[in-house]
Design a protein around this motif. Structure first.
Motif, mmCIF file in Angstrom:
data_model
loop_
_atom_site.group_PDB
_atom_site.id
_atom_site.type_symbol
_atom_site.label_atom_id
_atom_site.label_comp_id
_atom_site.label_asym_id
_atom_site.label_seq_id
_atom_site.Cartn_x
_atom_site.Cartn_y
_atom_site.Cartn_z
ATOM 1 N N LYS A 1 0.787 -1.234 0.000
ATOM 2 C CA LYS A 1 0.000 0.000 0.000
ATOM 3 C C LYS A 1 0.826 1.294 0.000
ATOM 4 O O LYS A 1 0.505 2.226 -0.751
ATOM 5 C CB LYS A 1 -0.972 -0.016 1.189
ATOM 6 C CG LYS A 1 -1.889 1.175 1.259
ATOM 7 C CD LYS A 1 -3.102 0.939 2.140
ATOM 8 C CE LYS A 1 -2.794 0.596 3.553
ATOM 9 N NZ LYS A 1 -4.003 0.579 4.403
ATOM 10 N N PRO A 2 1.897 1.415 0.798
ATOM 11 C CA PRO A 2 2.639 2.683 0.798
ATOM 12 C C PRO A 2 3.234 3.063 -0.556
ATOM 13 O O PRO A 2 3.523 4.229 -0.805
ATOM 14 C CB PRO A 2 3.748 2.448 1.829
ATOM 15 C CG PRO A 2 3.216 1.381 2.720
ATOM 16 C CD PRO A 2 2.434 0.482 1.809
ATOM 17 N N LEU A 3 3.398 2.075 -1.444
ATOM 18 C CA LEU A 3 4.023 2.338 -2.739
ATOM 19 C C LEU A 3 3.010 2.490 -3.876
ATOM 20 O O LEU A 3 3.406 2.712 -5.026
ATOM 21 C CB LEU A 3 5.018 1.221 -3.073
ATOM 22 C CG LEU A 3 6.128 1.001 -2.039
ATOM 23 C CD1 LEU A 3 7.101 -0.064 -2.526
ATOM 24 C CD2 LEU A 3 6.870 2.301 -1.729
ATOM 25 N N VAL A 4 1.734 2.384 -3.556
ATOM 26 C CA VAL A 4 0.704 2.561 -4.581
ATOM 27 C C VAL A 4 0.795 3.977 -5.143
ATOM 28 O O VAL A 4 0.943 4.948 -4.405
ATOM 29 C CB VAL A 4 -0.691 2.317 -3.979
ATOM 30 C CG1 VAL A 4 -1.796 2.767 -4.934
ATOM 31 C CG2 VAL A 4 -0.866 0.845 -3.634
ATOM 32 N N GLU A 5 0.718 4.089 -6.462
ATOM 33 C CA GLU A 5 0.851 5.410 -7.093
ATOM 34 C C GLU A 5 -0.446 6.195 -6.997
ATOM 35 O O GLU A 5 -1.525 5.694 -7.298
ATOM 36 C CB GLU A 5 1.265 5.275 -8.554
ATOM 37 C CG GLU A 5 1.533 6.619 -9.221
ATOM 38 C CD GLU A 5 2.146 6.487 -10.600
ATOM 39 O OE1 GLU A 5 1.503 6.964 -11.556
ATOM 40 O OE2 GLU A 5 3.237 5.902 -10.725
ATOM 41 N N LEU A 6 -0.318 7.454 -6.565
ATOM 42 C CA LEU A 6 -1.441 8.381 -6.487
ATOM 43 C C LEU A 6 -1.034 9.668 -7.189
ATOM 44 O O LEU A 6 -0.102 10.344 -6.759
ATOM 45 C CB LEU A 6 -1.794 8.701 -5.028
ATOM 46 C CG LEU A 6 -2.146 7.535 -4.093
ATOM 47 C CD1 LEU A 6 -2.266 8.047 -2.663
ATOM 48 C CD2 LEU A 6 -3.450 6.884 -4.531
ATOM 49 N N ALA A 7 -1.697 9.990 -8.264
ATOM 50 C CA ALA A 7 -1.436 11.246 -8.983
ATOM 51 C C ALA A 7 0.052 11.419 -9.307
ATOM 52 O O ALA A 7 0.627 12.488 -9.125
ATOM 53 C CB ALA A 7 -1.939 12.435 -8.174
ATOM 54 N N GLY A 8 0.676 10.328 -9.767
ATOM 55 C CA GLY A 8 2.048 10.426 -10.246
ATOM 56 C C GLY A 8 3.147 10.228 -9.231
ATOM 57 O O GLY A 8 4.333 10.363 -9.556
ATOM 58 N N ALA A 9 2.811 9.901 -7.985
ATOM 59 C CA ALA A 9 3.834 9.693 -6.951
ATOM 60 C C ALA A 9 3.353 8.602 -5.995
ATOM 61 O O ALA A 9 2.147 8.414 -5.806
ATOM 62 C CB ALA A 9 4.099 10.987 -6.186
ATOM 63 N N PRO A 10 4.289 7.859 -5.381
ATOM 64 C CA PRO A 10 3.874 6.838 -4.416
ATOM 65 C C PRO A 10 3.174 7.485 -3.213
ATOM 66 O O PRO A 10 3.495 8.611 -2.823
ATOM 67 C CB PRO A 10 5.185 6.166 -4.007
ATOM 68 C CG PRO A 10 6.244 7.167 -4.327
ATOM 69 C CD PRO A 10 5.759 7.928 -5.510
ATOM 70 N N MET A 11 2.225 6.776 -2.646
ATOM 71 C CA MET A 11 1.448 7.323 -1.536
ATOM 72 C C MET A 11 2.333 7.808 -0.402
ATOM 73 O O MET A 11 2.081 8.863 0.194
ATOM 74 C CB MET A 11 0.461 6.271 -1.010
ATOM 75 C CG MET A 11 -0.338 6.751 0.188
ATOM 76 S SD MET A 11 -1.839 5.798 0.466
ATOM 77 C CE MET A 11 -1.173 4.157 0.723
ATOM 78 N N ILE A 12 3.398 7.074 -0.094
ATOM 79 C CA ILE A 12 4.246 7.449 1.035
ATOM 80 C C ILE A 12 4.886 8.816 0.816
ATOM 81 O O ILE A 12 5.141 9.553 1.773
ATOM 82 C CB ILE A 12 5.322 6.355 1.295
ATOM 83 C CG1 ILE A 12 6.005 6.588 2.642
ATOM 84 C CG2 ILE A 12 6.332 6.289 0.173
ATOM 85 C CD1 ILE A 12 5.078 6.484 3.830
ATOM 86 N N ARG A 13 5.124 9.185 -0.446
ATOM 87 C CA ARG A 13 5.685 10.508 -0.706
ATOM 88 C C ARG A 13 4.672 11.613 -0.383
ATOM 89 O O ARG A 13 5.035 12.649 0.181
ATOM 90 C CB ARG A 13 6.138 10.622 -2.160
ATOM 91 C CG ARG A 13 6.746 11.990 -2.469
ATOM 92 C CD ARG A 13 7.518 12.042 -3.746
ATOM 93 N NE ARG A 13 8.255 13.289 -3.878
ATOM 94 C CZ ARG A 13 9.195 13.523 -4.784
ATOM 95 N NH1 ARG A 13 9.536 12.561 -5.634
ATOM 96 N NH2 ARG A 13 9.818 14.681 -4.840
#
Length: 255
Positions: free
Chosen positions: A19-31
């Protein structure tokens, strides 16, 4: 007022692995979560993870990550390990920001740290927001909190609390203005956090599956302020990924 933020980020997830590495709007969620923490004005932001893939991604975008034990049962345990390894003092304020909350307003991260700093008698601080819909009150996935006259927690529950004595059934909503949803953002002093993680779990915690009940059971005072901004729901499912991606995309288009 100085405080640190630690973001527990576990790779394994039953409903959404990695889950922390799932991409959201062009960046991984953790970012996204990390950038929210930085925007709060924290002195230091650290991702506490059990997986090298997450550590590598965080360090790749210039963030700080700490590889912690795979045997921890909670985010609090992971944060306590980071505090020990970094040599943070007993009075250091640390905020626990969950790694699946990419829409957390930076202002409430600082709010919860400020609230604890201003209350030396408190062991922990957290936040809540009023419940406006009966369906939310009766949802076991929504944690409710009841507070005393000074805004300290009396109890947290997945059940609808407080319960209206004369309610005929679950379709009857009590006076919702006294009902509050708990927001899972915590601030601790490092000394208390270390003591907390050494405590045995209690029956209340095991029944409700709510870690903060261990603190209450052992006499802690938890200050619960109403959040200055209400965060949108975090990410647990693929449907959440789509919803949050749309929200982040809209924010970028209309900063």
């Amino acid at each position: 007022m100085s405080f640190q933020v630690v973001i527990p980020a576990r790779y394994g997830s039953t409903r959404l692995p990695g889950k922390p590495l799932v991409e959201l709007a062009g960046a991984p969620m953790i970012r996204h979560v990390y950038e929210r923490a930085l925007a709060s004005g924290a002195g230091e932001v650290v991702v506490a993870t059990d997986d090298d893939r997450i550590r590598e991604v965080v360090e790749g975008f210039g963030g700080q990550a700490c590889l912690t034990s795979v045997h921890h049962e909670s985010g609090s345990d992971r944060i306590a390990e980071v505090a020990t390894r970094r040599g943070w003092g007993e009075d250091t304020l640390v905020v626990n920001l969950q790694g699946d909350e990419p829409l957390t307003p930076p202002g409430i991260i600082r709010q919860v740290a400020d609230n604890l700093a201003q209350r030396p008698e408190a062991s922990m601080a957290t936040l809540c927001t009023p419940i406006s819909r009966a369906a939310q009150l009766y949802d076991p996935h929504t944690v409710k909190v009841v507070r005393d006259a000074r805004d300290y927690a009396l109890y947290f529950s997945r059940a609808p609390i407080p319960w209206e004595r004369d309610a005929l059934d679950m379709e009857t909503a009590p006076e919702l203005q006294v009902c509050h949803r708990h927001i899972g953002l915590y601030a601790y002093r490092v000394g208390y956090l270390k003591r907390f993680t050494r405590m045995e779990t209690c029956a209340l915690e095991r029944i409700e599956r709510l870690e903060q009940l261990r603190a209450l059971y052992n006499g802690a005072r938890i200050h619960v302020d109403v959040a200055l901004e209400v965060p949108a729901a975090g990410v647990d499912t693929r449907e959440d990924v789509e919803r949050v991606t749309l929200t982040l995309g809209a924010k970028r288009a209309n900063p």
